[in-house]
Enzyme design. Structure first.
Site, PDB file in Angstrom:
ATOM      1  N   GLU A  56      28.185 -50.853 -16.855  1.00 30.67           N
ATOM      2  CA  GLU A  56      28.480 -50.487 -15.475  1.00 30.67           C
ATOM      3  C   GLU A  56      29.071 -51.655 -14.695  1.00 30.67           C
ATOM      4  O   GLU A  56      30.040 -51.476 -13.947  1.00 30.67           O
ATOM      5  CB  GLU A  56      27.206 -49.985 -14.778  1.00 30.67           C
ATOM      6  CG  GLU A  56      26.599 -48.753 -15.418  1.00 30.67           C
ATOM      7  CD  GLU A  56      25.601 -49.056 -16.543  1.00 30.67           C
ATOM      8  OE1 GLU A  56      24.957 -48.101 -17.004  1.00 30.67           O
ATOM      9  OE2 GLU A  56      25.473 -50.233 -16.961  1.00 30.67           O
ATOM     10  N   CYS A  84      20.341 -49.631 -15.420  1.00 31.31           N
ATOM     11  CA  CYS A  84      19.147 -50.414 -15.107  1.00 31.31           C
ATOM     12  C   CYS A  84      19.126 -50.705 -13.599  1.00 31.31           C
ATOM     13  O   CYS A  84      20.100 -50.431 -12.888  1.00 31.31           O
ATOM     14  CB  CYS A  84      19.158 -51.716 -15.916  1.00 31.31           C
ATOM     15  SG  CYS A  84      20.354 -52.946 -15.307  1.00 31.31           S
ATOM     16  N   CYS A  87      22.187 -52.740 -12.391  1.00 27.65           N
ATOM     17  CA  CYS A  87      23.429 -51.967 -12.338  1.00 27.65           C
ATOM     18  C   CYS A  87      23.393 -50.933 -11.222  1.00 27.65           C
ATOM     19  O   CYS A  87      24.403 -50.707 -10.545  1.00 27.65           O
ATOM     20  CB  CYS A  87      23.684 -51.297 -13.682  1.00 27.65           C
ATOM     21  SG  CYS A  87      24.100 -52.479 -14.980  1.00 27.65           S
TER      22      CYS A  87
END
Length: 149
Positions: A56, A84, A87
């Site tokens: 990302e 996560c 990101c």
């Protein structure tokens, strides 16, 4: 005209496969503006020794370079696996309008406790600025990440 989420997720899956072939965790992301892919990213953590080089963030960096801006309202970010917390924060900071996700971690794979993208978005009071779409090629996205190199 409706956005073909499966079409764009398949492009993100191509990025995941490329990352996997390079020895990284198989996660791929793309940024789409209108019907055009403006940036691609794949997990590069292992091959670049950069713990922030998640699919990302790589895609967001490339989008910035391609569009010559740091905010991407109206753009869609497709990612093959749930981002996560780092990101997700970057996605929120970038102003991406829609996040489309494929797979999610199983309970055994969870690294961040009860974290989900939706929970972080709610915690940040940004739910009115980003739409989250899930369930797009879920099994394919989970499988590519889980199959060993």
């Amino acid at each position: 005209m409706a956005v073909d989420h499966e079409h764009f997720m398949r492009i993100a899956l191509e990025e995941a496969a490329r990352g996997k072939a390079e020895g990284n965790v198989a996660v791929g992301s793309i940024v789409v503006q209108g019907d055009t892919v403006v940036a691609r990213g794949r997990n590069l953590v292992n091959s670049t020794f950069d713990p922030t080089a998640h699919a990302e963030t790589v895609a967001l960096r490339q989008a910035g370079q391609a569009l010559k801006q740091t905010e991407f309202p109206g753009c869609i970010l497709y990612t093959t696996f749930e981002p996560c917390p780092m990101c997700c924060g970057a996605i929120l900071a970038s102003g991406i309008s829609t996040l489309v996700m494929g797979g999610r971690p199983t309970p055994a794979e969870r690294r961040w406790g009860d974290y989900t993208v939706e929970r972080l978005i709610a915690l940040s009071n940004r739910g009115d600025t980003i739409q989250v779409v899930t369930g797009i090629l879920t099994q394919e996205c989970a499988d590519i990440r889980r199959v060993p190199l």
